[in-house]
Design a protein around this motif. Structure first.
Motif, PDB file in Angstrom:
ATOM      1  N   LYS A 116       0.954  -1.354   0.094  1.00  0.00           N
ATOM      2  CA  LYS A 116       0.097   0.030   0.074  1.00  0.00           C
ATOM      3  C   LYS A 116       0.943   1.168   0.062  1.00  0.00           C
ATOM      4  CE  LYS A 116      -4.230  -2.072   1.681  1.00  0.00           C
ATOM      5  NZ  LYS A 116      -3.630  -3.429   1.761  1.00  0.00           N
ATOM      6  N   SER A 148       3.142   4.404  -1.280  1.00  0.00           N
ATOM      7  CA  SER A 148       3.542   4.989  -2.553  1.00  0.00           C
ATOM      8  C   SER A 148       4.984   4.985  -2.864  1.00  0.00           C
ATOM      9  CB  SER A 148       3.309   6.589  -2.262  1.00  0.00           C
ATOM     10  OG  SER A 148       4.098   6.987  -1.549  1.00  0.00           O
ATOM     11  N   ASP A 149       4.949   5.296  -4.109  1.00  0.00           N
ATOM     12  CA  ASP A 149       6.431   5.074  -4.886  1.00  0.00           C
ATOM     13  C   ASP A 149       7.319   5.634  -4.027  1.00  0.00           C
ATOM     14  OD1 ASP A 149       7.722   3.892  -6.659  1.00  0.00           O
ATOM     15  OD2 ASP A 149       8.283   5.966  -7.704  1.00  0.00           O
ATOM     16  N   LYS A 150       7.060   6.828  -3.422  1.00  0.00           N
ATOM     17  CA  LYS A 150       8.071   7.809  -2.626  1.00  0.00           C
ATOM     18  C   LYS A 150       8.561   7.143  -1.316  1.00  0.00           C
ATOM     19  CE  LYS A 150       9.006  12.286  -1.426  1.00  0.00           C
ATOM     20  NZ  LYS A 150       8.685  13.552  -0.978  1.00  0.00           N
ATOM     21  N   GLU A 151       7.413   6.575  -0.735  1.00  0.00           N
ATOM     22  CA  GLU A 151       7.761   5.891   0.506  1.00  0.00           C
ATOM     23  C   GLU A 151       8.454   4.562   0.182  1.00  0.00           C
ATOM     24  OE1 GLU A 151       3.803   6.989   3.273  1.00  0.00           O
ATOM     25  OE2 GLU A 151       3.661   5.850   1.385  1.00  0.00           O
TER      26      GLU A 151
END
Lengths: 347, 319
Positions: free
Chosen positions: A80, A82-85
């Motif tokens: 779940k 995000s790409d940044k996380e």
């Protein structure tokens, strides 16, 4: 909640294409503990690479899509994020080495610069420190003259050397999970033996967990503590390495083990082969994925997906033959420690 | 001597000129013989020259030295007309089923091309029947004849490649890594089929492969190559049970076996280093740079083939 380092539950991954949706992974469950090696085996197109690429979240979304399921790493569901996380995990907590070491390195950049870039993306280290760490890693993977390797370009090195560089790079941030996707398939056997040795030693030294993908049953016998056999986007049998090799229960695993000639023992008269080809994942079969190729196929196999049966000691098999209601008396043709089909063992 | 061997190769050489005075010794003084009906496995790592041997035998490359004797006839240099007749006797199955079939031709055209060129069969209708028979023999159907290669899976394409090779009714077939591009379960199908065809058509194979387990399964005799030279040759049972050359020993030791208890207790003597360059080779044993037993003699003097057992020959100074 979970005591496992990584736990994947009921993972479904699909790809949208112009001609429809490919259901590449259809309900995969597995876990990985600290310091262990999990072997993921299966033929091409069975979804083993997609599974681990999803764990790394490497597939661009869209076209890929995680339809269902969770990937829990140390209490966090990374499916779940995000790409940044995800960037905090990728490379630092999980890292990956690929089959094709020839194309996984940037041909225009010196080895050292590539390694340093990755290291400094995750850790605050000075150029000097980074260089020292990289050179230490390069010598750990058994490359002679690590200082000169640091200055070299990838094209000046052989396939085996490049794969060593990839391993050094993958382990430089000391990840807890190393995913190796067919790391030795493109290499010669003597070089393969060297690379497997390096991986086993590093695993012991750094206590890294490894997910090792391969289609070579010999390699997996050498590397894996536990095994998961994939077919048509599902894990059809999993358990301890010894259980799978000596007491296989799924007809596909029999075929997989029986179709590989061995260097040891008697030369068999004929190899067990599996007729036909794997199913089309644009329209996956309603029942068991292996039903159309299985010689023990029953009515129920075609219509309903088999549940997972636990045959003891974490050995799980998805096959209707193991249902207590099943009346067919099917004995396996292969497996050292189990009752075999009479007559077959002589071959 | 006469009639005992189907094919004899004596001192075969193939060098490639790379320019600037650099010469690649791909095959350097290779000798072996194949008896009718047997399968000789040719193993070695990539770049050792095993494919070049196969291609030179079929004259896809012009040999630079040595002799190729086929049924007691020296066929090293023969006129084009005779060469074409020989092509019907010696055929090849290629490694890459994706690259070895012409994408513009249907499977039927690919398989029947050899029949047409060599005027086998009296008319088009008969050739078509023969094509259908060939397709059925390799496990395809006659409906497949009108389809193009891209419509097939790797295993099916390899079957088509085998049908093409067998169309002209050859005696000797070079299988150049014929199964290494396929998945394991499909590999077993093709291996079983090759064995059946060997029986049925009385074929003799030169089976080139890097997978030692497959070669052990399919071959009666086996030759191990290293950097353009054969280092060990003998009956498969002998070579696998008692490998005598340090390279063969290292190679066999490096192959992982599908048996976890055996694997985890096995002592790996990992062979150090990598294959050295075949360009402008110096005299001496080619394996000396990686050999644990190498001495001064190994680095300066070429080892000769010595017999170490019945049908077992090894090129090493230490025997």
């Amino acid at each position: 909640m979970s005591e496992h380092l990584l736990e994947v539950k009921n993972l479904h991954v699909s790809f949208r294409t112009v001609i429809g949706e490919v259901k590449a992974v259809r309900g995969v469950d597995f876990y990985l503990d600290r310091g262990e090696t999990l072997g993921l085996v299966g033929e091409s197109g069975c979804g083993k690479s997609v599974t681990v690429q999803t764990v790394m979240r490497l597939n661009p979304e869209p076209p890929a899509e995680i339809k269902e399921g969770s990937i829990v790493y140390q209490g966090v569901d990374i499916a779940k994020l995000s790409d940044k996380e995800m960037r905090k995990y990728r490379g630092k907590e999980f890292s990956m080495i690929f089959q094709d070491a020839m194309t996984s390195l940037n041909p225009t950049t010196r080895i050292g610069k590539q390694m340093k870039e990755m290291l400094q993306a995750h850790r605050k280290v000075s150029d000097q420190e980074a260089r020292e760490i990289c050179i230490r890693m390069l010598s750990m993977v058994g490359l002679p003259n690590p200082e000169t390797v640091y200055e070299r370009f990838p094209h000046t090195m052989s396939g085996g050397q490049r794969q060593r560089v990839m391993i050094a790079m993958a382990l430089s941030c000391n990840p807890s999970i190393l995913i190796a996707d067919e790391p030795t398939t493109a290499l010669d056997v003597t070089i393969q033996a060297q690379i497997l040795e390096v991986m086993n030693n590093l695993k012991r030294e750094l206590n890294t967990s490894i997910i090792f993908i391969t289609h070579n049953m010999g390699v997996v016998a050498r590397m894996a503590d536990r095994l998961a056999v994939m077919y048509a986007g599902q894990i059809i049998e999993s358990g301890k390495s010894e259980d799978i090799f000596y007491r296989p229960k799924h007809p596909y695993t029999w075929g997989l083990l029986g179709s590989m000639p061995s260097l040891k023992g008697e030369v068999p008269k004929r190899l067990l082969s599996i007729p036909g080809t794997p199913p089309d994942l644009f329209a996956p079969p309603k029942g068991c994925g292996f039903a159309s190729r299985c010689e023990h196929c029953m009515n129920v196999c075609v219509n309903r997906v088999p549940p997972e049966y636990d045959v003891g000691d974490g050995h799980k098999v998805r096959c209707w033959l193991l249902d207590p209601r099943c009346k067919a008396d099917v004995k396996p043709p292969i497996g050292r420690d189990q009752e075999l089909i009479p007559g077959k063992e002589a071959e | 001597m006469a009639g005992e061997y189907l094919l004899q190769v004596e001192g075969l050489k193939k060098y490639f000129n790379l320019g600037k005075g650099r010469i690649l010794h791909a095959v350097d003084d290779v000798s072996f013989a194949v008896r009718p009906g047997e399968t000789l496995g040719l193993v070695g790592e990539s770049g050792c020259g095993k494919t070049t041997v196969g291609r030179t035998l079929l004259k896809l490359y012009k040999p630079d030295g040595g002799r190729i004797i086929y049924r007691d006839e020296d066929v090293t240099h023969v006129p084009a007309r005779r060469q074409r007749e020989l092509c019907c006797k010696m055929q090849m199955i290629y490694q890459d089923p994706y690259a070895s079939l012409n994408p513009f031709m249907t499977i039927g055209e690919i398989v029947s091309e050899g029949l047409e060129i060599n005027k086998i069969g009296k008319d088009r209708a008969e050739r078509q029947m023969m094509t259908y028979d060939l397709l059925e023999m390799v496990g395809l159907t006659k409906e497949h004849a009108n389809r193009f290669p891209h419509e097939f899976s790797g295993g099916q394409r390899q079957r088509a490649g085998i049908a093409r090779a067998l169309a002209v009714n050859p005696e000797f077939v070079v299988c150049d890594e014929a199964i290494s591009a396929l998945d394991v379960s499909v590999q077993a199908q093709i291996i079983n089929m090759l064995l059946d065809l060997r029986e049925k058509m009385n074929l003799t194979y030169l089976f080139i492969a890097h997978d030692l387990s497959v070669v052990r399964y399919i071959s009666q005799r086996v030759a191990v190559m290293y950097l353009g030279k054969i280092v060990e040759i003998g009956s498969a049972a002998e070579v696998y049970a008692h490998p005598a050359h340090p390279y063969t020993q290292g190679l066999l030791n490096a192959v992982p076996v599908a048996d976890p208890e055996f694997e985890k207790s096995k002592q790996y003597k990992a062979m150090t280093g990598e294959v050295s360059s075949p360009i402008n080779c110096k005299p001496g044993c080619r394996f000396a740079s990686r050999c644990p037993r190498a001495t001064e003699k190994c680095r300066t003097e070429d080892p000769l083939m010595k017999q170490v057992g019945p049908d077992h020959f090894v090129a090493c100074h230490h025997l």
